[in-house]
Design a protein around this motif. Structure first.
Motif, PDB file in Angstrom:
ATOM      1  N   MET A   1       1.050  -0.810  -0.285  1.00 14.63           N
ATOM      2  CA  MET A   1       0.209   0.150   0.004  1.00 14.63           C
ATOM      3  C   MET A   1       1.049   1.100  -0.267  1.00 14.63           C
ATOM      4  N   GLY A   2       2.154   0.938   0.287  1.00 15.94           N
ATOM      5  CA  GLY A   2       2.906   2.417   0.845  1.00 15.94           C
ATOM      6  C   GLY A   2       3.186   2.936   2.344  1.00 15.94           C
ATOM      7  N   ALA A   3       3.332   3.981   1.874  1.00 18.48           N
ATOM      8  CA  ALA A   3       4.059   4.386   3.380  1.00 18.48           C
ATOM      9  C   ALA A   3       2.874   5.885   3.556  1.00 18.48           C
ATOM     10  N   TYR A   4       1.965   5.426   5.037  1.00 21.52           N
ATOM     11  CA  TYR A   4       1.425   7.117   5.272  1.00 21.52           C
ATOM     12  C   TYR A   4       2.589   8.006   5.706  1.00 21.52           C
ATOM     13  N   VAL A   5       2.413   9.108   5.875  1.00 23.57           N
ATOM     14  CA  VAL A   5       3.398  10.352   6.407  1.00 23.57           C
ATOM     15  C   VAL A   5       2.406  11.262   6.676  1.00 23.57           C
ATOM     16  N   ALA A   6       2.468  11.130   8.282  1.00 24.63           N
ATOM     17  CA  ALA A   6       1.626  12.524   8.584  1.00 24.63           C
ATOM     18  C   ALA A   6       1.962  13.198   9.467  1.00 24.63           C
ATOM     19  N   THR A   7       1.946  14.358   9.730  1.00 23.48           N
ATOM     20  CA  THR A   7       2.289  15.474  10.628  1.00 23.48           C
ATOM     21  C   THR A   7       1.004  16.264  11.259  1.00 23.48           C
ATOM     22  N   ARG A   8       1.734  16.749  12.348  1.00 22.56           N
ATOM     23  CA  ARG A   8       0.255  17.718  12.996  1.00 22.56           C
ATOM     24  C   ARG A   8       0.032  18.651  12.070  1.00 22.56           C
ATOM     25  N   ALA A   9       0.858  19.468  11.998  1.00 22.44           N
ATOM     26  CA  ALA A   9       0.862  20.927  11.046  1.00 22.44           C
ATOM     27  C   ALA A   9       0.227  20.813  10.010  1.00 22.44           C
ATOM     28  N   LYS A  10       1.076  19.350   9.053  1.00 18.99           N
ATOM     29  CA  LYS A  10       0.642  19.579   7.756  1.00 18.99           C
ATOM     30  C   LYS A  10      -0.635  18.632   7.456  1.00 18.99           C
ATOM     31  N   GLY A  11      -1.108  17.234   7.912  1.00 21.38           N
ATOM     32  CA  GLY A  11      -1.490  16.252   8.203  1.00 21.38           C
ATOM     33  C   GLY A  11      -0.902  15.072   6.931  1.00 21.38           C
ATOM     34  N   GLY A  12      -2.138  13.931   6.594  1.00 20.93           N
ATOM     35  CA  GLY A  12      -1.285  12.879   5.883  1.00 20.93           C
ATOM     36  C   GLY A  12      -1.235  12.831   4.664  1.00 20.93           C
ATOM     37  N   ARG A  13      -0.352  11.989   4.258  1.00 17.30           N
ATOM     38  CA  ARG A  13      -0.353  12.173   3.116  1.00 17.30           C
ATOM     39  C   ARG A  13       0.238  10.575   2.631  1.00 17.30           C
ATOM     40  N   TRP A  14      -0.459   9.793   1.295  1.00 17.28           N
ATOM     41  CA  TRP A  14       0.274   8.277   1.285  1.00 17.28           C
ATOM     42  C   TRP A  14       1.300   8.780  -0.420  1.00 17.28           C
ATOM     43  N   ILE A  15       2.771   7.903   0.458  1.00 12.98           N
ATOM     44  CA  ILE A  15       3.610   7.529  -0.586  1.00 12.98           C
ATOM     45  C   ILE A  15       3.115   6.767  -0.871  1.00 12.98           C
ATOM     46  N   ASP A  16       3.394   6.140  -2.029  1.00  9.53           N
ATOM     47  CA  ASP A  16       3.212   4.800  -3.074  1.00  9.53           C
ATOM     48  C   ASP A  16       4.388   3.690  -2.975  1.00  9.53           C
ATOM     49  N   ALA A  17       4.385   2.831  -2.703  1.00  7.90           N
ATOM     50  CA  ALA A  17       5.166   1.556  -2.514  1.00  7.90           C
ATOM     51  C   ALA A  17       6.067   1.860  -4.410  1.00  7.90           C
ATOM     52  N   PHE A  18       6.870   1.646  -4.574  1.00  8.46           N
ATOM     53  CA  PHE A  18       8.280   1.678  -5.436  1.00  8.46           C
ATOM     54  C   PHE A  18       7.601   0.999  -6.752  1.00  8.46           C
ATOM     55  N   TRP A  19       7.390  -0.748  -6.685  1.00  5.06           N
ATOM     56  CA  TRP A  19       6.553  -1.376  -7.188  1.00  5.06           C
ATOM     57  C   TRP A  19       5.351  -1.934  -7.035  1.00  5.06           C
ATOM     58  N   THR A  20       4.924  -0.785  -6.803  1.00  9.06           N
ATOM     59  CA  THR A  20       3.290  -1.018  -6.696  1.00  9.06           C
ATOM     60  C   THR A  20       2.927  -1.951  -8.134  1.00  9.06           C
ATOM     61  N   GLY A  21       1.636  -2.446  -7.789  1.00  7.82           N
ATOM     62  CA  GLY A  21       1.314  -3.669  -9.431  1.00  7.82           C
ATOM     63  C   GLY A  21       2.072  -4.219  -9.914  1.00  7.82           C
ATOM     64  N   ASN A  22       3.396  -4.004  -9.533  1.00  7.83           N
ATOM     65  CA  ASN A  22       4.689  -5.173 -10.102  1.00  7.83           C
ATOM     66  C   ASN A  22       5.129  -6.299  -8.907  1.00  7.83           C
ATOM     67  N   THR A  23       4.377  -7.254  -8.905  1.00  8.15           N
ATOM     68  CA  THR A  23       5.163  -7.947  -7.158  1.00  8.15           C
ATOM     69  C   THR A  23       5.906  -9.022  -7.977  1.00  8.15           C
ATOM     70  N   ASN A  24       6.004  -8.908  -9.490  1.00  6.59           N
ATOM     71  CA  ASN A  24       7.396 -10.066  -9.592  1.00  6.59           C
ATOM     72  C   ASN A  24       8.660  -9.022  -9.160  1.00  6.59           C
ATOM     73  N   LYS A  25       9.019  -8.512  -9.090  1.00  6.98           N
ATOM     74  CA  LYS A  25      10.226  -8.116  -8.624  1.00  6.98           C
ATOM     75  C   LYS A  25      10.469  -7.589  -6.649  1.00  6.98           C
ATOM     76  N   VAL A  26       9.247  -8.059  -6.533  1.00  2.68           N
ATOM     77  CA  VAL A  26       9.583  -8.348  -4.756  1.00  2.68           C
ATOM     78  C   VAL A  26       9.927  -9.551  -4.405  1.00  2.68           C
ATOM     79  N   ILE A  27      10.665  -9.857  -4.264  1.00  2.00           N
ATOM     80  CA  ILE A  27      12.091 -11.342  -4.061  1.00  2.00           C
ATOM     81  C   ILE A  27      12.231 -11.471  -2.399  1.00  2.00           C
ATOM     82  N   ASP A  28      12.376 -10.355  -1.581  1.00  2.91           N
ATOM     83  CA  ASP A  28      12.458 -10.946  -0.320  1.00  2.91           C
ATOM     84  C   ASP A  28      11.774  -9.344   0.578  1.00  2.91           C
TER      85      ASP A  28
END
Length: 339
Positions: A235-262
């Protein structure tokens, strides 16, 4: 973020561990599948690449036991010998641990006694008083580490705290609440965050966002600018601060599971890249999370370390690809309008 020429940018209090692996069937019996031992330090090497820092700007303590493998020593030296603070122990073995996999479940346990590292161990060494200090431990031990930091005059590091998985349980939440005000960046993974807060354990983006909000409300970083980053796998990473709220950062290999080995060490690699990114991004944690995501992306493409090579123009590449190219690709992905 300004760092003097005599100060380490990043030091981790994480232990140098030689990991071993076991693969079990549904009955808990060994399957016969094997994997070579590997060193649990890969994530910090990626910091050199990201921040264009020489080895003497980052650091890690390495406790060398009587059985320390020469091949590992050679590999460590190849990344820059000044990066490591070696401590020799003639009476004990090097710290080892076993990662056991049963389907999608992973457990971790030590095979040898642990040799813990404290901020006071860095005093009067080349790793003293870095600008960023990373530690992975229980909330109770985090409190002890932060107490040690406060006793060292003139040192006010950015702290990156990674709760140890087996202490991410509801019973530890009160201890975590006690240390959160002094933590700059809190970063559990999604399952750990939900477990600490007694939330349903199957992560969704909505649950992750709720967990991050709860940690922010509890008081992360009340002594300064605080941030919660919940690492959430595909799903990526969710980055949140009290001052600026939250934002999702995509996983680099989103949708390409063949690249995920370990995925072993991906979270640690993420936080090593984050620390380097904080320097490059002048403290902007959202931008730093892009660096972190690319670092984790390289780590999961194989068992063990990514391969490092130099192009004809003496530009570093990891696994035959440029980290800077991946960073720009990720930035472009996040700058597109949302459908």
């Amino acid at each position: 973020m300004t760092v003097s020429q005599d100060t380490r940018h990043l030091v981790t209090l994480g232990m140098f561990i030689i990991d071993e692996f076991a693969f079990l069937d549904e009955n808990g019996q060994a399957t016969g599948q094997t994997r070579p031992s590997q060193e649990n330090w890969r994530r910090w090497n990626l910091c050199i690449n990201w921040s264009s820092l020489p080895a003497h700007r980052i650091g890690m303590v390495v406790d060398r036991g009587q059985d320390f493998p020469p091949s590992i020593q050679t590999k460590l030296d190849s990344y820059g010998s000044d990066m490591w603070l070696f401590r020799d122990h003639s009476d004990v073995g090097t710290t080892r641990a076993i990662n056991s996999y049963k389907g999608d479940e992973r457990s971790f346990s030590y095979l040898t006694p642990r040799i813990r590292i404290t901020p006071k161990d860095l005093t009067n060494t080349k790793l003293a008083q870095p600008s960023i200090l990373h530690f992975i431990c229980s909330p109770t031990r985090a409190a002890s580490i932060l107490s040690d930091v406060r006793e060292i005059d003139g040192w006010f590091p950015t702290t990156i705290y990674e709760p140890i998985p087996d202490r991410c349980v509801p019973e530890e939440l009160p201890n975590l609440i006690n240390v959160l005000p002094s933590i700059s960046v809190l970063s559990p993974n999604a399952e750990e965050a939900l477990s600490l807060l007694s939330l349903p354990k199957l992560p969704t983006k909505q649950l992750v966002e709720h967990a991050a909000s709860k940690f922010a409300d509890i008081g992360v970083g009340q002594c300064g600018a605080g941030c919660v980053i919940i690492r959430s796998g595909a799903m990526g990473a969710y980055v949140a601060t009290r001052a600026k709220g939250g934002r999702w950062i995509d996983a680099f290999w989103t949708g390409n599971t063949n690249k995920v080995i370990d995925v072993t060490g991906a979270g640690n690699s993420f936080l090593g890249g984050l620390a380097a990114g904080l320097l490059q991004a002048d403290g902007d944690v959202y931008d730093a999370a892009l660096y972190a995501t690319v670092s984790a992306g390289f780590t999961i493409e194989q068992a063990g370390l990514p391969s490092l090579s130099l192009t004809g123009n003496l530009i570093e590449e990891w696994n035959g690809d440029s980290p800077q190219r991946r960073l720009e690709e990720l930035r472009n992905r996040h700058s597109r309008p949302v459908d």
